[in-house]
Scaffold this active site. Structure first.
Site, PDB file in Angstrom:
ATOM      1  N   CYS A   1       0.815  -1.231   0.000  1.00 12.97           N
ATOM      2  CA  CYS A   1       0.000   0.000   0.000  1.00 12.97           C
ATOM      3  C   CYS A   1       0.841   1.271   0.000  1.00 12.97           C
ATOM      4  O   CYS A   1       0.313   2.359  -0.227  1.00 12.97           O
ATOM      5  CB  CYS A   1      -0.954   0.000   1.184  1.00 12.97           C
ATOM      6  SG  CYS A   1      -2.037  -1.431   1.213  1.00 12.97           S
TER       7      CYS A   1
ATOM      8  N   HIS B   1      -2.979   7.340   2.391  1.00 18.09           N
ATOM      9  CA  HIS B   1      -3.476   6.034   1.951  1.00 18.09           C
ATOM     10  C   HIS B   1      -4.894   5.846   2.476  1.00 18.09           C
ATOM     11  O   HIS B   1      -5.187   6.145   3.635  1.00 18.09           O
ATOM     12  CB  HIS B   1      -2.551   4.938   2.481  1.00 18.09           C
ATOM     13  CG  HIS B   1      -3.060   3.557   2.207  1.00 18.09           C
ATOM     14  ND1 HIS B   1      -3.533   3.175   0.962  1.00 18.09           N
ATOM     15  CD2 HIS B   1      -3.188   2.474   3.017  1.00 18.09           C
ATOM     16  CE1 HIS B   1      -3.919   1.913   1.023  1.00 18.09           C
ATOM     17  NE2 HIS B   1      -3.732   1.470   2.252  1.00 18.09           N
TER      18      HIS B   1
ATOM     19  N   ASN C   1     -10.150   0.122   0.216  1.00 21.03           N
ATOM     20  CA  ASN C   1      -8.688   0.173   0.202  1.00 21.03           C
ATOM     21  C   ASN C   1      -8.187  -0.443  -1.110  1.00 21.03           C
ATOM     22  O   ASN C   1      -8.310  -1.648  -1.320  1.00 21.03           O
ATOM     23  CB  ASN C   1      -8.160  -0.603   1.420  1.00 21.03           C
ATOM     24  CG  ASN C   1      -6.648  -0.609   1.518  1.00 21.03           C
ATOM     25  OD1 ASN C   1      -5.959  -0.238   0.575  1.00 21.03           O
ATOM     26  ND2 ASN C   1      -6.142  -1.051   2.650  1.00 21.03           N
TER      27      ASN C   1
HETATM   28  O1  UT7 Z   1      -3.690  -1.121   3.561  1.00 23.16           O
HETATM   29  C1  UT7 Z   1      -2.770  -1.302   4.591  1.00 23.16           C
HETATM   30  C2  UT7 Z   1      -3.203  -0.656   5.782  1.00 23.16           C
HETATM   31  N1  UT7 Z   1      -4.327  -1.360   6.356  1.00 23.16           N
HETATM   32  C3  UT7 Z   1      -4.940  -0.808   7.346  1.00 23.16           C
HETATM   33  O2  UT7 Z   1      -4.569   0.295   7.681  1.00 23.16           O
HETATM   34  C4  UT7 Z   1      -6.007  -1.557   8.094  1.00 23.16           C
HETATM   35  C5  UT7 Z   1      -5.835  -1.275   9.563  1.00 23.16           C
HETATM   36  N2  UT7 Z   1      -6.806  -1.921  10.428  1.00 23.16           N
HETATM   37  C6  UT7 Z   1      -8.094  -1.534  10.442  1.00 23.16           C
HETATM   38  O3  UT7 Z   1      -8.513  -0.691   9.675  1.00 23.16           O
HETATM   39  C7  UT7 Z   1      -8.981  -2.138  11.502  1.00 23.16           C
HETATM   40  O4  UT7 Z   1      -8.190  -2.827  12.436  1.00 23.16           O
HETATM   41  C8  UT7 Z   1     -10.051  -3.108  10.921  1.00 23.16           C
HETATM   42  C9  UT7 Z   1     -11.104  -2.290  10.171  1.00 23.16           C
HETATM   43  C10 UT7 Z   1      -9.413  -4.114  10.003  1.00 23.16           C
HETATM   44  C11 UT7 Z   1     -10.749  -3.834  12.057  1.00 23.16           C
HETATM   45  O5  UT7 Z   1     -11.324  -2.909  12.959  1.00 23.16           O
HETATM   46  P1  UT7 Z   1     -11.114  -3.101  14.523  1.00 23.16           P
HETATM   47  O6  UT7 Z   1     -11.877  -2.048  15.174  1.00 23.16           O
HETATM   48  O7  UT7 Z   1      -9.624  -3.138  14.756  1.00 23.16           O
HETATM   49  O8  UT7 Z   1     -11.820  -4.471  14.787  1.00 23.16           O
HETATM   50  P2  UT7 Z   1     -11.212  -5.860  15.323  1.00 23.16           P
HETATM   51  O9  UT7 Z   1     -10.394  -6.507  14.268  1.00 23.16           O
HETATM   52  O10 UT7 Z   1     -10.575  -5.605  16.662  1.00 23.16           O
HETATM   53  O11 UT7 Z   1     -12.553  -6.679  15.535  1.00 23.16           O
HETATM   54  C12 UT7 Z   1     -13.560  -6.220  16.436  1.00 23.16           C
HETATM   55  C13 UT7 Z   1     -14.771  -7.122  16.301  1.00 23.16           C
HETATM   56  C14 UT7 Z   1     -14.435  -8.610  16.367  1.00 23.16           C
HETATM   57  O12 UT7 Z   1     -15.475  -9.258  17.081  1.00 23.16           O
HETATM   58  P3  UT7 Z   1     -15.275  -9.686  18.610  1.00 23.16           P
HETATM   59  O13 UT7 Z   1     -14.099 -10.628  18.596  1.00 23.16           O
HETATM   60  O14 UT7 Z   1     -14.997  -8.413  19.350  1.00 23.16           O
HETATM   61  O15 UT7 Z   1     -16.580 -10.327  18.945  1.00 23.16           O
HETATM   62  C15 UT7 Z   1     -14.486  -9.032  14.940  1.00 23.16           C
HETATM   63  O16 UT7 Z   1     -14.815 -10.396  14.806  1.00 23.16           O
HETATM   64  O17 UT7 Z   1     -15.400  -6.911  15.041  1.00 23.16           O
HETATM   65  C16 UT7 Z   1     -15.600  -8.173  14.397  1.00 23.16           C
HETATM   66  N3  UT7 Z   1     -15.545  -7.988  12.959  1.00 23.16           N
HETATM   67  C17 UT7 Z   1     -16.620  -7.795  12.193  1.00 23.16           C
HETATM   68  N4  UT7 Z   1     -17.929  -7.716  12.480  1.00 23.16           N
HETATM   69  C18 UT7 Z   1     -18.779  -7.480  11.463  1.00 23.16           C
HETATM   70  C19 UT7 Z   1     -14.430  -7.978  12.176  1.00 23.16           C
HETATM   71  N5  UT7 Z   1     -14.787  -7.776  10.899  1.00 23.16           N
HETATM   72  C20 UT7 Z   1     -16.141  -7.652  10.884  1.00 23.16           C
HETATM   73  C21 UT7 Z   1     -17.076  -7.418   9.859  1.00 23.16           C
HETATM   74  N6  UT7 Z   1     -18.381  -7.351  10.209  1.00 23.16           N
HETATM   75  N7  UT7 Z   1     -16.720  -7.263   8.576  1.00 23.16           N
END
Ligand code: UT7
Length: 329
Positions: free
Chosen positions: A123, A256, A286
């Site tokens: 990225c 980005h 993204n």
């Molecule tokens: O391109 C390179 C750069 N990439 C990035 O910058 C991405 C950086 N990371 C992010 O943008 C975020 O970490 C994400 C958007 C990927 C995830 O957001 P988060 O707030 O960090 O969520 P998490 O991974 O900590 O997950 C929180 C909860 C989990 O459920 P539990 O375990 O708390 O019950 C996940 O299972 O959200 C759940 N979850 C979803 N729920 C509904 C994860 N994906 C989804 C989804 N729909 N699509």
């Protein structure tokens, strides 16, 4: 023009291409539900700011998207393809293992003979490519470079992993970068930290006629998130310091486009109002190396970005890689 006064590399044209197939969050909800994977529009919007992404048709390749963006950029710059003397394509989704997508693009453009290569920094690829082209132009080894970020990330997605498959999309963005006696790119700052290879990767490789390991994207989202906010601030401060400028003098921050919360966090740390951030993540998702040139082209074409303004471009992603480019447009 006297070559000895050509001290800068300046963007003279931008272009982009988004595949026509648009999938809203509700389309993704329905598509994933059919596989027994649960997600929702509200989760995606609240956690990422993404409302839609575009997926390329099955018969499109990375070089096809790149070609459409490149033609637009050349037209905007008033340049013919045969005037280009350097082509760099930033991509993690090349047409083939080899040769490079840049060589394929060169052939499709009919611009034979000039150096052409791919640059792999995931990225951060476009910011890396712009920095390399800037250095080559200032060194006198190129005068008219075509820099493209082009990706078909939809082909790397694991649609059983809701934590990643809702985030990414396809697209391409391009700029023409030319030697100039006026600025131009003012400062660049690139970094990588290979200790974090595993937090965002497609681990598979080709060996013995097969793909060895998974060919699908895997990401530790929270780990990437945490690193991203910190490095985007430090890279921004580095280019500002190198150029002797203040964040208050930047007209547009074009980071980005991965997550609106990362972009907001970066702007807050730099004390830049959100109105000065170009955000296309809502409509594009993204698009990896394509995200920055896509966002730039959107803002040029809708009139927000004007000649003479100062832009701060930033990339961050797999590697772990990050970087920034400060420029007068
Ligand atoms: O391109 C390179 C750069 N990439 C990035 O910058 C991405 C950086 N990371 C992010 O943008 C975020 O970490 C994400 C958007 C990927 C995830 O957001 P988060 O707030 O960090 O969520 P998490 O991974 O900590 O997950 C929180 C909860 C989990 O459920 P539990 O375990 O708390 O019950 C996940 O299972 O959200 C759940 N979850 C979803 N729920 C509904 C994860 N994906 C989804 C989804 N729909 N699509």
């Amino acid at each position: 023009m006297n070559p000895s006064t050509l001290r800068y590399a300046r963007i003279t044209g931008t272009g982009s291409h988004l595949p026509p197939r648009r999938l809203s969050n509700d389309d993704m909800v329905a598509m994933l539900a059919a596989r027994g994977v649960e997600t929702s529009d509200s989760w995606i919007v609240e956690r990422t700011g993404i409302r839609a992404r575009h997926f390329a048709a099955d018969d499109m390749r990375c070089s096809d998207l790149a070609l459409l963006a490149a033609r637009q950029a050349l037209q905007a710059a008033g340049r013919r393809a045969d005037e280009v003397d350097l082509i760099i394509v930033a991509t993690s989704t090349p047409d083939m293992v080899f040769p490079s997508t840049a060589c394929i693009l060169q052939h499709k453009l009919g611009a034979h003979g000039c150096p052409a290569f791919d640059l792999q920094a995931v990225c951060s690829g476009f910011v890396y490519a712009l920095s390399v082209a800037d250095a080559m132009i200032r060194a006198g080894s190129a005068r008219c470079a075509l820099i493209v970020g082009s990706e078909i990330f939809s082909r790397l997605l694991d649609f059983d992993d809701r934590g990643t498959c809702v985030l990414f999309g396809d697209g391409a963005g391009a700029v023409v970068l030319e030697a100039s006696h006026e600025p131009g790119i003012l400062a660049t700052d690139l970094h990588a930290d290979g200790r974090h290879v595993g937090i965002l990767c497609v681990p598979g490789s080709v060996a013995g006629g097969r793909v060895q390991g998974s060919p699908l994207l895997t990401m530790d989202g929270p780990a990437v998130f945490k690193l991203a906010v910190g490095v985007l601030e430090s890279a921004a401060r580095a280019v500002l310091e190198k150029a002797g400028r203040q964040a208050a003098q930047v007209d547009w921050l074009i980071p980005h486009q991965a997550n609106i919360r990362i972009m907001q966090g970066t702007a807050k740390k730099l004390k830049m109002p959100l109105e000065r951030v170009i955000a296309t993540v809502d409509e594009h998702g993204n698009t990896s190396a394509a995200s920055v040139p896509l966002a730039l082209d959107v803002a040029v074409r809708d009139g927000r970005v004007q000649p003479g303004q100062t832009l701060l471009l930033e990339g961050v992603g797999g590697g772990f890689t990050w970087g920034a480019v400060l420029l007068d447009f």
